[in-house]
Structure formats: structure tokens, C-alpha cells
Motif scaffolding. Structure first.
Motif, PDB file in Angstrom:
ATOM      1  N   SER A   3       0.849  -1.183   0.000  1.00 23.17           N
ATOM      2  CA  SER A   3       0.000   0.000   0.000  1.00 23.17           C
ATOM      3  C   SER A   3       0.891   1.242   0.000  1.00 23.17           C
ATOM      4  CB  SER A   3      -0.884  -0.011   1.239  1.00 23.17           C
ATOM      5  OG  SER A   3      -1.405   1.258   1.492  1.00 23.17           O
ATOM      6  N   SER A   4       0.343   2.333  -0.511  1.00 21.36           N
ATOM      7  CA  SER A   4       1.142   3.560  -0.601  1.00 21.36           C
ATOM      8  C   SER A   4       1.452   4.182   0.755  1.00 21.36           C
ATOM      9  CB  SER A   4       0.418   4.593  -1.471  1.00 21.36           C
ATOM     10  OG  SER A   4      -0.831   4.917  -0.918  1.00 21.36           O
ATOM     11  N   ILE A   5       0.824   3.680   1.808  1.00 22.64           N
ATOM     12  CA  ILE A   5       1.143   4.224   3.137  1.00 22.64           C
ATOM     13  C   ILE A   5       2.392   3.575   3.712  1.00 22.64           C
ATOM     14  CG2 ILE A   5      -1.251   4.820   3.615  1.00 22.64           C
ATOM     15  CD1 ILE A   5      -1.404   2.369   5.436  1.00 22.64           C
ATOM     16  N   LYS A   6       2.894   2.549   3.015  1.00 24.47           N
ATOM     17  CA  LYS A   6       4.101   1.875   3.465  1.00 24.47           C
ATOM     18  C   LYS A   6       5.231   2.115   2.466  1.00 24.47           C
ATOM     19  CE  LYS A   6       1.973  -1.944   5.994  1.00 24.47           C
ATOM     20  NZ  LYS A   6       1.930  -3.418   6.155  1.00 24.47           N
ATOM     21  N   ASP A   7       6.452   1.864   2.902  1.00 29.23           N
ATOM     22  CA  ASP A   7       7.559   1.926   1.954  1.00 29.23           C
ATOM     23  C   ASP A   7       8.261   0.581   1.796  1.00 29.23           C
ATOM     24  OD1 ASP A   7       9.617   3.837   4.299  1.00 29.23           O
ATOM     25  OD2 ASP A   7       8.924   1.758   4.331  1.00 29.23           O
ATOM     26  N   LYS A   8       7.798  -0.410   2.554  1.00 27.57           N
ATOM     27  CA  LYS A   8       8.421  -1.732   2.468  1.00 27.57           C
ATOM     28  C   LYS A   8       7.424  -2.776   2.930  1.00 27.57           C
ATOM     29  CE  LYS A   8      12.225  -4.345   4.603  1.00 27.57           C
ATOM     30  NZ  LYS A   8      13.353  -4.259   5.565  1.00 27.57           N
ATOM     31  N   ASN A   9       7.422  -3.900   2.214  1.00 24.51           N
ATOM     32  CA  ASN A   9       6.646  -5.052   2.655  1.00 24.51           C
ATOM     33  C   ASN A   9       7.459  -6.301   2.357  1.00 24.51           C
ATOM     34  OD1 ASN A   9       4.532  -6.541   3.713  1.00 24.51           O
ATOM     35  ND2 ASN A   9       3.431  -6.645   1.768  1.00 24.51           N
TER      36      ASN A   9
END
Lengths: 115, 114
Positions: A51-57
Motif C-alpha cells: 500500500s502507498s502508506i508503506k515503503d516496504k513489505n
């Protein structure tokens, strides 16, 4: 007008090393990104999303990084295995009216992991 | 859990003939998609159903392509008459909804028009 771009049609990596697949997008309204893997004669299978609210998954050997300011995401596979040899598609979506979403796909990057 | 089922897997027809593809989505999935994938390209959405209603068919060549999902479960995609440029893999996919739900694909139906 290709809104999702995978500029490398192919990538070759040695087994055990890191594979980095890149994806760029032009639409700043995209807020959800996915990677799919496709073997020959099979349909694409979901790999990982962000999701765009994260920078890493991260999910096991697979990590997706998102750089919103650069409109760039990348998929890291560590360590790479011969079974990872496939075509990898990047896809992006934005929310539309009625909570509907439409996936916009890149052209794919063919990864070859050499033993 | 059974995946998305498609048939036939392979079909060869002559141009101007007709062909139909069938899809059974994952049980309980309300959203069904038909994609066309030409070699070397990403999947192109042809039509999206939400239950038995059409959500998006903006890229469906309606002069020759038609699709239906009468009871909100199975779906058929028909091409009549086929053209050489219709040679592609036709992928059916389904998802639980139209929000951030993962889309699951079938193995595809490979069409060759000669």
C-alpha cells in the motif's frame, strides 16, 4: 500511454544472489501496488503487494520497496533460486467510484536464475 | 480451495469462425474478470463483472466480443467472428471484491486464429 513501466524486459541472475526487478509509474493517484509471477502456460499468480502508506513489505524471500516521491517500486528476491525463473509483472491501482479498482499492468520482466 | 477453472485450455480456429471460453471463479468471489494477454505484453482487461452486472467493459471490442455471467457465478466469453489478431491467451480471474482484494487467475485459454 504506459502508466506502469517495467523498463527491463529481461534479467539474468546467479543462483543465491539477489534479484532486483524494477517498476516505474506515472500516475500519482495509484495507491496500491502488486507483483505477480507467471510461468509459461500458466496464469499469473499473486506474489506480494504494498500500500502507498508503506515503503516496504516483506514476505519470506520477497521484499517490495516503494519510493513514492520517485514513483518507483522494486521487488527484491533474496536468495534467488532457479524456481524463481518466470515473468514478473508489476501492477498498480487507484480507488475509483463505488470502491472499484482497476489494475494497470506493466509489460513484465523475464527473470532467469542460473544454477 | 479450488482455484479459477477455465476451459478449453487450447483452441485453434480459422479466422471468421467463432469460439467460446468458459470460466468458473473461486467459490464466493463476487468479482470476475476476463483479460486478454498477447505474447510479450501485460494482461489487458476486457470486462469486469460484479456479481452478474458489468462494472467495466471499456476495452471489450463489442462488435465481435461478448461476455455474460448470468447467475453471478460462471461466465462465458465469446468471439464471433474471430480475427488473426485475436490470437492470445484469455485469462479469467476472480476476487472477493473490487477493493484491495487479491485477484486470482486461472491457467488461461490459449487461442490461435489461423
Amino acid at each position: 500511454d504506459q502508466q506502469v513501466k517495467q523498463n527491463s524486459p529481461s534479467l539474468s541472475v546467479q543462483e543465491g544472489r539477489i534479484s532486483i526487478l524494477n517498476c516505474d509509474y506515472t500516475n500519482s493517484m495509484f495507491d496500491y501496488f502488486l507483483w505477480y509471477k507467471k510461468y509459461p502456460a500458466e496464469g499469473p499468480t499473486f506474489l506480494i503487494s504494498i500500500s502507498s502508506i508503506k515503503d516496504k513489505n516483506e514476505d519470506g524471500r520477497f521484499t517490495v520497496f516503494l519510493n513514492k516521491s520517485a514513483k518507483h517500486l522494486s521487488l527484491h528476491i533474496v536468495p534467488s533460486q532457479p524456481g524463481d525463473s518466470a515473468v514478473y509483472f508489476c501492477a498498480a491501482s487507484q480507488e475509483k467510484a463505488g470502491n472499484n479498482r482497476k489494475l494497470i499492468w506493466g509489460l513484465g520482466t523475464s527473470l532467469a536464475v542460473n544454477p | 480451495e479450488a482455484g479459477v477453472a477455465q476451459s478449453p485450455r487450447y483452441k485453434i480456429i480459422e479466422k471468421r469462425q467463432s469460439v467460446a471460453f468458459w470460466c468458473n471463479p473461486i467459490s464466493g468471489h463476487a468479482t470476475l474478470y476476463w483479460y486478454q494477454q498477447i505474447l510479450g505484453q501485460g494482461p489487458k482487461l476486457l470486462i469486469q463483472f460484479q456479481n452478474n452486472g458489468v462494472v467495466d467493459d471499456s476495452q471489450l471490442p463489442k462488435d465481435r466480443f461478448s461476455a455474460e455471467r448470468l447467475k453471478g457465478v460462471d461466465s462465458t466469453l465469446k468471439i464471433q467472428p474471430a480475427k488473426l489478431e485475436d490470437s492470445a491467451v484469455y485469462l479469467c480471474a476472480s476476487s472477493a471484491g473490487t477493493a484491495r482484494n487479491t485477484i486470482y487467475f486461472g491457467e488461461g485459454s490459449w487461442l490461435t486464429v489461423v
